[in-house]
Design a protein around this motif. Structure first.
Motif, PDB file in Angstrom:
ATOM      1  N   ASN A 101      27.905 -34.653  43.735  1.00 27.65           N
ATOM      2  CA  ASN A 101      29.977 -34.782  42.724  1.00 27.65           C
ATOM      3  C   ASN A 101      29.888 -33.844  41.819  1.00 27.65           C
ATOM      4  OD1 ASN A 101      31.313 -36.197  41.168  1.00 27.65           O
ATOM      5  ND2 ASN A 101      30.030 -36.791  40.105  1.00 27.65           N
ATOM      6  N   THR A 103      32.058 -30.260  41.063  1.00 30.46           N
ATOM      7  CA  THR A 103      33.855 -29.853  40.672  1.00 30.46           C
ATOM      8  C   THR A 103      33.844 -28.388  40.719  1.00 30.46           C
ATOM      9  OG1 THR A 103      34.115 -31.233  39.363  1.00 30.46           O
ATOM     10  CG2 THR A 103      35.349 -29.766  38.767  1.00 30.46           C
ATOM     11  N   ARG A 134      36.558 -32.185  44.076  1.00 31.02           N
ATOM     12  CA  ARG A 134      37.542 -32.229  43.091  1.00 31.02           C
ATOM     13  C   ARG A 134      37.514 -30.231  42.933  1.00 31.02           C
ATOM     14  NH1 ARG A 134      33.370 -34.254  40.145  1.00 31.02           N
ATOM     15  NH2 ARG A 134      34.393 -35.770  40.421  1.00 31.02           N
TER      16      ARG A 134
HETATM   17  C1  LIG Z   1      31.582 -37.039  38.484  1.00 32.91           C
HETATM   18  O1  LIG Z   1      31.832 -36.070  38.033  1.00 32.91           O
HETATM   19  C2  LIG Z   1      33.068 -36.499  36.950  1.00 32.91           C
HETATM   20  C3  LIG Z   1      33.397 -35.020  36.477  1.00 32.91           C
HETATM   21  O2  LIG Z   1      32.199 -34.139  36.235  1.00 32.91           O
HETATM   22  C4  LIG Z   1      31.801 -37.417  35.953  1.00 32.91           C
HETATM   23  O3  LIG Z   1      33.737 -38.193  35.485  1.00 32.91           O
HETATM   24  C5  LIG Z   1      32.007 -39.227  37.010  1.00 32.91           C
HETATM   25  O4  LIG Z   1      31.201 -39.484  35.901  1.00 32.91           O
HETATM   26  C6  LIG Z   1      30.597 -38.572  38.066  1.00 32.91           C
HETATM   27  N1  LIG Z   1      30.458 -39.212  38.810  1.00 32.91           N
HETATM   28  C7  LIG Z   1      29.378 -40.010  38.930  1.00 32.91           C
HETATM   29  C8  LIG Z   1      28.720 -40.836  40.522  1.00 32.91           C
HETATM   30  O5  LIG Z   1      28.220 -38.922  38.420  1.00 32.91           O
END
Ligand SMILES: *[C@@H]1O[C@H](CO)[C@@H](O)[C@H](O)[C@H]1NC(C)=O
Ligand SMILES: *[C@@H]1O[C@H](CO)[C@@H](O)[C@H](O)[C@H]1NC(C)=O
Length: 342
Positions: A101, A103, A134
């Motif tokens: 995940n 950024t 992202r």
């Molecule tokens: C992924 O990263 C975003 C931004 O940092 C965050 O808001 C979100 O909860 C994360 N999702 C997961 C599944 O970890």
């Protein structure tokens, strides 16, 4: 008697063969890579054609240990990859990073008349730059009212930061390192995983994706990828902290694009800022300003990944030889017109 003995021998023989087969089979399994090439079977072919997500992994060509591009080097002497078209499969590498995940923070500076480049920069980034990931752009400008309204896609963000006007483009370039250092320290730690710092008088023409990610990433300068090092425009005066002795140096890296993990880029910007401060105190300014200091840093802190000049070409209209695809390029501009006080 003889009959029974030969029967036992035959039995033992088959037993050994069976054990051998089992052994080979389990061993092969333990060596299988994480992403396994799977063939489309009749069953999942049907699913696919009903518009359902195929339950098997990605299908892609078998990688070769023997065949690759031979017209370019795809690895440095310190075993860092050099990314060229044909050295990666975008679908494979995307599928790996999609599971994380991540950024990607991306900084640009648009001071004075440089705001005119923003529209093309941002619009083309939407089309080609980390598409599907992202991205958070941090835009530094002294003319926030000139920032164009570009519609950004899902999970694409833009934060505008206002800076005081500066008189010389060299000063803008020099203070960039300090601004980046503070941005990483104060804001990015919990916000991003990677950062790229890009020039704004540029435009994307092709994919720039996760293949570019690494701990410390440098881009080989498009004017110097095919020349001997004595032509590199390193700082050669020992008085400067950016000094590189004659006969030293690996590549000449551009100051127009660099990146990596937050930790590594923080160390880079901090070091360059400190070195530039020492130069200022000694009344010397390196030949190519922050680019000279960046080159010094990369000589002693080797990048873990290098991007070929596909990732910063000279000008889209120039022909390119071994550069098979132009992903990102400076736009033709009249320096005298856009740079203040030259
Ligand atoms: C992924 O990263 C975003 C931004 O940092 C965050 O808001 C979100 O909860 C994360 N999702 C997961 C599944 O970890
Ligand atoms: C940070 O930069 C300095 C040079 O100023 C270098 O000696 C050091 O190894 C670097 N640290 C990391 C973690 O990259």
């Amino acid at each position: 008697m003889v009959l029974r003995q030969s029967f036992l021998i035959i039995l033992a023989f088959f037993g050994m063969v069976l054990c051998g087969l089992i052994y080979l089979n389990t061993n092969q399994n333990s060596c299988k890579p994480q992403i396994i090439e799977k063939v489309i079977t009749k069953k999942n072919w049907k699913l696919k054609n009903f518009g359902l997500r195929s339950p098997v992994g990605l299908v892609y060509n078998q990688p070769s240990a023997l065949v690759s591009r031979t017209d370019v080097a795809s690895v440095t002497p310190w075993l860092a990859p050099i990314v060229w078209e044909g050295t990666f499969d975008s679908r494979v590498i995307d599928s790996i990073y999609k599971q994380q995940n991540i950024t990607i923070a991306t900084t640009v500076f648009a001071l004075g008349k440089y705001t005119r480049f923003l529209k093309d920069f941002l619009e083309s980034a939407e089309e080609h730059y980390f598409v599907g990931f992202r991205v958070h752009f941090y835009l530094f400008t002294d003319q926030p009212e000139e920032v164009p309204n570009v519609k950004l896609g899902q999970e694409r963000y833009l934060t505008v930061k206002t800076l005081p006007s500066m008189n010389r483009w060299q000063d803008i370039s020099m203070s960039r390192m300090e601004i980046l250092e503070k941005l990483i320290e104060n804001e990015l730690a919990s916000e991003a995983d990677y950062i790229f710092c890009l020039d704004v008088d540029t435009k994307f023409y092709g994919r720039w994706g996760v293949e570019s990610l690494g701990r410390l990433v440098g881009v080989i300068h498009p004017w110097f990828f095919n020349v001997p090092r004595f032509l590199f425009t390193y700082e050669h005066r020992p008085k400067s902290q950016a000094y590189i002795p004659a006969g030293k140096g690996d590549f000449y890296y551009t100051g127009a694009a660099f990146g990596g993990s937050l930790k590594d880029v923080h160390n880079l910007t901090k070091t360059c800022r400190e070195q530039m401060n020492i130069d200022t105190a000694n009344s010397i300014e390196a030949l190519w300003h922050e680019e000279s200091h960046l080159n010094k840093y990369f000589l002693y802190n080797k990048p873990s990944k290098l991007l070929s000049p596909e990732y910063l070409w000279r000008d889209i209209s120039m022909s390119s030889g071994s550069v098979k695809i132009i992903r990102f390029s400076h736009v033709a501009k009249n320096n005298a017109e856009v740079r203040p006080n030259l």
